[in-house]
Scaffold this motif. Structure first.
Motif, PDB file in Angstrom:
ATOM      1  N   TRP A 152       0.825  -1.200   0.000  1.00 42.70           N
ATOM      2  CA  TRP A 152       0.000   0.000   0.000  1.00 42.70           C
ATOM      3  C   TRP A 152       0.862   1.254   0.000  1.00 42.70           C
ATOM      4  N   GLN A 155       2.358   1.803  -3.378  1.00 34.69           N
ATOM      5  CA  GLN A 155       1.343   2.258  -4.332  1.00 34.69           C
ATOM      6  C   GLN A 155       0.998   3.729  -4.110  1.00 34.69           C
ATOM      7  N   VAL A 156       0.891   4.109  -2.835  1.00 34.09           N
ATOM      8  CA  VAL A 156       0.559   5.498  -2.521  1.00 34.09           C
ATOM      9  C   VAL A 156       1.676   6.419  -3.008  1.00 34.09           C
ATOM     10  N   SER A 159       1.253   6.815  -6.748  1.00 36.64           N
ATOM     11  CA  SER A 159       0.079   7.594  -7.166  1.00 36.64           C
ATOM     12  C   SER A 159       0.266   9.067  -6.835  1.00 36.64           C
ATOM     13  N   LEU A 160       0.929   9.348  -5.717  1.00 41.83           N
ATOM     14  CA  LEU A 160       1.203  10.748  -5.388  1.00 41.83           C
ATOM     15  C   LEU A 160       2.147  11.349  -6.421  1.00 41.83           C
ATOM     16  N   SER A 188       0.939  11.008   4.932  1.00 44.30           N
ATOM     17  CA  SER A 188       0.109   9.827   4.713  1.00 44.30           C
ATOM     18  C   SER A 188       0.782   8.523   5.116  1.00 44.30           C
ATOM     19  N   VAL A 189       2.067   8.386   4.854  1.00 44.69           N
ATOM     20  CA  VAL A 189       2.703   7.105   5.165  1.00 44.69           C
ATOM     21  C   VAL A 189       3.654   7.178   6.365  1.00 44.69           C
TER      22      VAL A 189
END
Lengths: 193, 193
Positions: A152, A155-156, A159-160, A188-189
């Motif tokens: 995840w 992937q984030v 996408s960012l 976010s992460v």
DNA sequence: CGAAAATGGAACAGCGATGTTCTACTGCCG
DNA sequence: CGGCAGTAGAACATCGCTGTTCCATTTTCG
């Protein structure tokens, strides 16, 4: 002995090949269904020349794929994924990847992957492994959010990057887009405060 | 009087139209360059029937676009974007949009937008405005991060939805993918703590 | 049931992209 | 200067998709 598929004799071949590869990346990033004539025009060469270097369309697409993977590999190395706090290293990776520009769209685009015959595409690159290793490390260190699994987070990140690059295209400053990207990535992460 | 382009007499027309629209959405979401024969097969109708409902390919694509916009509009309404704290409302929107499934890919895909002739595509939908209003409200309220501008927050929402949907496709639970998506959304666009 | 509506499928022409071949031109290097 | 690698461009055959027409068949509904 016919083994020199990588490096060519005169160097003119290498230059033309690069021009086609770069033009192909730029053109196909914007429109994955662009014709080879478009690529040829963008590269400033004749259409037949493109076929001389890449017999079929899929050969060109595969070569572009490999080329992008190489660039990603180099970018990953530059970011020194194993140095310092994981979150900081991840930010360095984000910056390096952001510089890849058009190539990002190639990776992200699914309609490109659809026409991908290439054997060793599904299997992880060394860069993929390094990135996964980095994220794992961060989750154990506590600098990355343990509630998010490794996939995840990766992937984030991608996408960012994609969103930031679109914003860059849309007329915004590179610096501005990258700042937003990094800030959002941290939030976010990163580990919850 | 020939004005009944929306509702048809028998209802059979409406059903077939829906079947083609749904199949078209599913097929083109996975491969934007799929042939009309593929769409027809997926819809369980003959290829000529597709042409009977949508004269040209672009007509079908446009109709799918409008259909998706309708779905987004309905989903936005269901989420009641003007009720309660902005962050909570944004989460409701995220949940509703997530349910749209394949349609997400249609919106997200650029190669689709490339072939879009449609007039009123660039201009904002009512749903777009409602979403922008909601985000603005949140930034003033303080429940959303004021350091991120409205456009960026909207883009991040969409990209997280896209990633979550891909994960869902990849075999993960819907619930799991949605949870990750919502959690990450809160962290990334919520007000810093 | 029987007419109208709706459909499937075959057949066809047109188009653009692909991939190939051949010829002529350019520039470079010995 | 002369040969050679590299190239452009024209010409061609081929292929798949598109859009259209026509006819036979099925479905729907009064």
């Amino acid at each position: 002995m016919g083994m020199d598929t990588a490096v060519s004799s005169t160097g003119a071949r290498a230059r033309t090949r690069r021009a086609i590869l770069d033009a192909g990346t730029a053109v196909l990033a914007q429109n994955p269904t662009a014709s080879l004539a478009d690529v040829a025009a963008a590269a400033g060469v004749g259409r037949t020349t493109v076929h001389r270097y890449f017999a079929e369309r899929s050969d060109l697409v595969d070569a572009i794929g490999m080329d992008v993977l190489d660039k990603i590999g180099a970018a990953t190395d530059r970011a020194r994924p194993d140095d310092g706090p994981a979150l900081t290293a991840l930010e360095r990776i984000c910056q390096e990847y952001f510089e890849l520009g058009e190539s990002l769209a190639i990776i992200f685009d699914e309609s490109m992957a659809a026409t991908w015959n290439w054997e060793s595409w599904e299997e992880d690159t060394e860069a993929d492994r390094a990135l996964a290793r980095l994220v794992d490390r961060g989750r154990e260190e506590g600098t990355l959010d343990g509630r998010l699994d490794t996939d995840w987070i990766v992937q984030v990140l991608w996408s960012l990057l994609y969103v930031a690059w679109q914003r860059n295209r849309g007329g915004d400053t590179k610096h501005n887009a990258l700042s937003l990207c990094l800030y959002t990535l941290r939030k976010s992460v990163g580990a919850p405060s």
